[in-house]
Design an enzyme around this catalytic site. Structure first.
Site, mmCIF file in Angstrom:
data_model
loop_
_atom_site.group_PDB
_atom_site.id
_atom_site.type_symbol
_atom_site.label_atom_id
_atom_site.label_comp_id
_atom_site.label_asym_id
_atom_site.label_seq_id
_atom_site.Cartn_x
_atom_site.Cartn_y
_atom_site.Cartn_z
ATOM 1 N N HIS A 294 0.836 -1.208 0.000
ATOM 2 C CA HIS A 294 0.000 0.000 0.000
ATOM 3 C C HIS A 294 0.877 1.267 0.000
ATOM 4 O O HIS A 294 0.578 2.236 -0.668
ATOM 5 C CB HIS A 294 -0.921 -0.038 1.224
ATOM 6 N N HIS B 210 1.891 4.419 9.389
ATOM 7 C CA HIS B 210 1.772 3.447 8.297
ATOM 8 C C HIS B 210 3.162 2.979 7.850
ATOM 9 O O HIS B 210 3.396 1.778 7.648
ATOM 10 C CB HIS B 210 1.083 4.086 7.080
HETATM 11 ZN ZN LIG Z 1 -4.252 2.199 6.004
#
Ligand SMILES: [Zn+2]
Length: 208
Positions: free
Chosen positions: A59, A160
């Site tokens: 991601h 993240h």
């Molecule tokens: Zn996320």
């Protein structure tokens, strides 16, 4: 077993900028005639971060594992929950749970934000994990971090990057966390094995 997932449905709330969820009929059993048998057959288009979902390292990281490469063993097993309060979840909010985090390696952060699902500011005003808290989880051996907010942080996405950079998967938009059994418990959130992609909706469950 306790269900910790939001249902997926047409026009459900999604992250700002993500595609809306669309579900439609390709065929319907009610279209059957004496000559022609029809069945119920649906199609769906959705962003991969719709509803309760898992982020894979890919991601944020081009060379990170894609969602189909995540081991199912990483996604299911012993877990613990940590009740946290405030807008910024820091190392100090996690340190008292260090022993059980080290034991279970899967950590569910209950911020209470899931009660705000459907509110106008659900996707913008949610609590976040600090970089230091993410580093603490990484250094405590976590392999999965779940949370009841749409994201673990905002831009520049330091939490993240710390978590995904360490190969830790993130489960976002969990719900119903007040129904979790006392820690430790069993947890599972299995993503669809979508080849080469960044995320997948999951059905997240917990049990003792
Ligand atoms: Zn996320």
């Amino acid at each position: 077993m306790i269900d910790l997932s939001h249902p997926l449905h047409e026009a459900m709330p999604v992250y700002p900028g993500d595609p809306v969820v669309e579900i439609s009929d390709v065929d319907k059993a009610e279209w059957s005639t004496s000559k022609d048998r029809h069945v119920n057959l649906g199609r769906m288009t959705f962003g991969l971060h719709s509803g309760t979902h898992m982020d894979a390292p890919f991601h944020f990281l081009n060379d990170g594992a894609t969602i189909d490469q995540i081991s199912v063993s990483q996604c299911a097993g012993d877990a613990c929950a940590v009740r946290v309060q405030g807008e910024r979840i820091g190392r100090k909010d996690l340190i008292q749970s260090e022993t059980i985090i080290r034991q279970t390696k899967r950590v569910i952060l209950n911020t209470g934000w899931f009660h705000r699902w459907g509110d106008n500011d659900y996707f913008t005003a949610h609590p976040v994990l600090t970089k230091e808290a993410a580093e603490f989880l990484r250094d405590s051996g976590a392999i999965l971090v779940g949370i009841d907010t749409p994201s673990v942080d905002h831009s520049p996405f330091e939490a993240h990057l710390v978590l995904l950079g360490a190969g830790i998967v993130i489960v976002e938009n969990l719900t119903n966390l007040d129904a979790l059994p006392p820690s430790p418990f069993e947890f599972a959130a299995l993503p669809l094995a979508i080849k080469g992609r960044d995320a997948s909706p999951v059905r997240a469950v917990a049990w003792r």
